[in-house]
Design a protein around this motif. Structure first.
Motif, PDB file in Angstrom:
ATOM      1  N   ALA A  49       0.838  -1.202   0.000  1.00  0.00           N
ATOM      2  CA  ALA A  49       0.000   0.000   0.000  1.00  0.00           C
ATOM      3  C   ALA A  49       0.875   1.255   0.000  1.00  0.00           C
ATOM      4  O   ALA A  49       0.578   2.238  -0.686  1.00  0.00           O
ATOM      5  N   PHE A  50       1.972   1.214   0.739  1.00  0.00           N
ATOM      6  CA  PHE A  50       2.901   2.337   0.801  1.00  0.00           C
ATOM      7  C   PHE A  50       3.519   2.598  -0.562  1.00  0.00           C
ATOM      8  O   PHE A  50       3.666   3.749  -0.973  1.00  0.00           O
ATOM      9  N   ALA A  51       3.889   1.535  -1.273  1.00  0.00           N
ATOM     10  CA  ALA A  51       4.493   1.691  -2.594  1.00  0.00           C
ATOM     11  C   ALA A  51       3.518   2.375  -3.551  1.00  0.00           C
ATOM     12  O   ALA A  51       3.930   3.148  -4.415  1.00  0.00           O
TER      13      ALA A  51
ATOM     14  N   ARG B 231       9.772  11.225  -0.305  1.00  0.00           N
ATOM     15  CA  ARG B 231       9.195  11.178  -1.665  1.00  0.00           C
ATOM     16  C   ARG B 231      10.321  11.154  -2.695  1.00  0.00           C
ATOM     17  O   ARG B 231      10.228  10.457  -3.696  1.00  0.00           O
ATOM     18  N   ASP B 232      11.366  11.945  -2.452  1.00  0.00           N
ATOM     19  CA  ASP B 232      12.528  11.957  -3.349  1.00  0.00           C
ATOM     20  C   ASP B 232      13.130  10.556  -3.394  1.00  0.00           C
ATOM     21  O   ASP B 232      13.387  10.020  -4.458  1.00  0.00           O
ATOM     22  N   GLY B 233      13.356   9.983  -2.222  1.00  0.00           N
ATOM     23  CA  GLY B 233      13.809   8.602  -2.120  1.00  0.00           C
ATOM     24  C   GLY B 233      15.209   8.317  -2.594  1.00  0.00           C
ATOM     25  O   GLY B 233      15.632   7.162  -2.612  1.00  0.00           O
ATOM     26  N   SER B 234      15.968   9.345  -2.962  1.00  0.00           N
ATOM     27  CA  SER B 234      17.345   9.104  -3.391  1.00  0.00           C
ATOM     28  C   SER B 234      18.210   8.786  -2.175  1.00  0.00           C
ATOM     29  O   SER B 234      17.835   9.078  -1.033  1.00  0.00           O
TER      30      SER B 234
ATOM     31  N   LYS C  87      16.436  -1.154   2.252  1.00  0.00           N
ATOM     32  CA  LYS C  87      15.106  -1.732   2.473  1.00  0.00           C
ATOM     33  C   LYS C  87      14.027  -0.745   2.047  1.00  0.00           C
ATOM     34  O   LYS C  87      13.035  -1.133   1.435  1.00  0.00           O
ATOM     35  N   TYR C  88      14.224   0.539   2.329  1.00  0.00           N
ATOM     36  CA  TYR C  88      13.259   1.551   1.913  1.00  0.00           C
ATOM     37  C   TYR C  88      13.163   1.592   0.390  1.00  0.00           C
ATOM     38  O   TYR C  88      12.062   1.656  -0.167  1.00  0.00           O
ATOM     39  N   LEU C  89      14.286   1.539  -0.277  1.00  0.00           N
ATOM     40  CA  LEU C  89      14.270   1.564  -1.748  1.00  0.00           C
ATOM     41  C   LEU C  89      13.524   0.356  -2.305  1.00  0.00           C
ATOM     42  O   LEU C  89      12.794   0.465  -3.292  1.00  0.00           O
ATOM     43  N   ARG C  90      13.704  -0.803  -1.681  1.00  0.00           N
ATOM     44  CA  ARG C  90      12.968  -2.003  -2.126  1.00  0.00           C
ATOM     45  C   ARG C  90      11.469  -1.864  -1.887  1.00  0.00           C
ATOM     46  O   ARG C  90      10.667  -2.238  -2.732  1.00  0.00           O
ATOM     47  N   ILE C  91      11.102  -1.347  -0.730  1.00  0.00           N
ATOM     48  CA  ILE C  91       9.684  -1.169  -0.411  1.00  0.00           C
ATOM     49  C   ILE C  91       9.049  -0.192  -1.392  1.00  0.00           C
ATOM     50  O   ILE C  91       7.970  -0.441  -1.921  1.00  0.00           O
ATOM     51  N   ARG C  92       9.725   0.916  -1.644  1.00  0.00           N
ATOM     52  CA  ARG C  92       9.179   1.937  -2.554  1.00  0.00           C
ATOM     53  C   ARG C  92       8.970   1.413  -3.957  1.00  0.00           C
ATOM     54  O   ARG C  92       8.052   1.827  -4.644  1.00  0.00           O
ATOM     55  N   SER C  93       9.837   0.522  -4.390  1.00  0.00           N
ATOM     56  CA  SER C  93       9.751   0.038  -5.762  1.00  0.00           C
ATOM     57  C   SER C  93       9.041  -1.308  -5.868  1.00  0.00           C
ATOM     58  O   SER C  93       9.048  -1.921  -6.924  1.00  0.00           O
TER      59      SER C  93
END
Length: 90
Positions: A20-22, A43-46, A62-68
């Motif tokens: 849901a977050f993604a 939101r930028d996520g870089s 882990k955040y990058l994986r969750i976002r994508s």
């Protein structure tokens, strides 16, 4: 920064919440009481944005994986490739 770490850790343990977050991170941002600056950086996520938030490197990946999670894979490059390139440069 602790709120950001807590958000990422909670998402790691909640696959449905992570999906849901993604799709739409805004409800999670609100429920964790993040500031506008924190929201903008997430939101930028870089990796640079995550470093600004003082997110631990393990949680960054882990955040990058969750976002994508719900996005199709990128053809070449991407955040992981950038991160690995920077590690090799050191």
């Amino acid at each position: 920064p602790y709120r950001v770490h807590k958000l990422i850790q909670d998402l790691m343990h909640d696959p449905k919440g992570a999906a849901a977050f993604a799709d739409n991170p805004e409800p999670a941002f609100e429920s964790y009481g993040l500031s506008e600056d924190e929201k903008a950086l997430l939101r930028d996520g870089s990796l640079g944005a995550l470093n600004t938030l003082a997110v631990h490197p393990n949680l960054q990946m882990k955040y990058l994986r969750i976002r994508s999670a719900n996005k199709p894979p990128q053809a070449g490059g991407g955040p992981l490739a950038d991160y690995l390139d920077r590690l090799v440069e050191r």
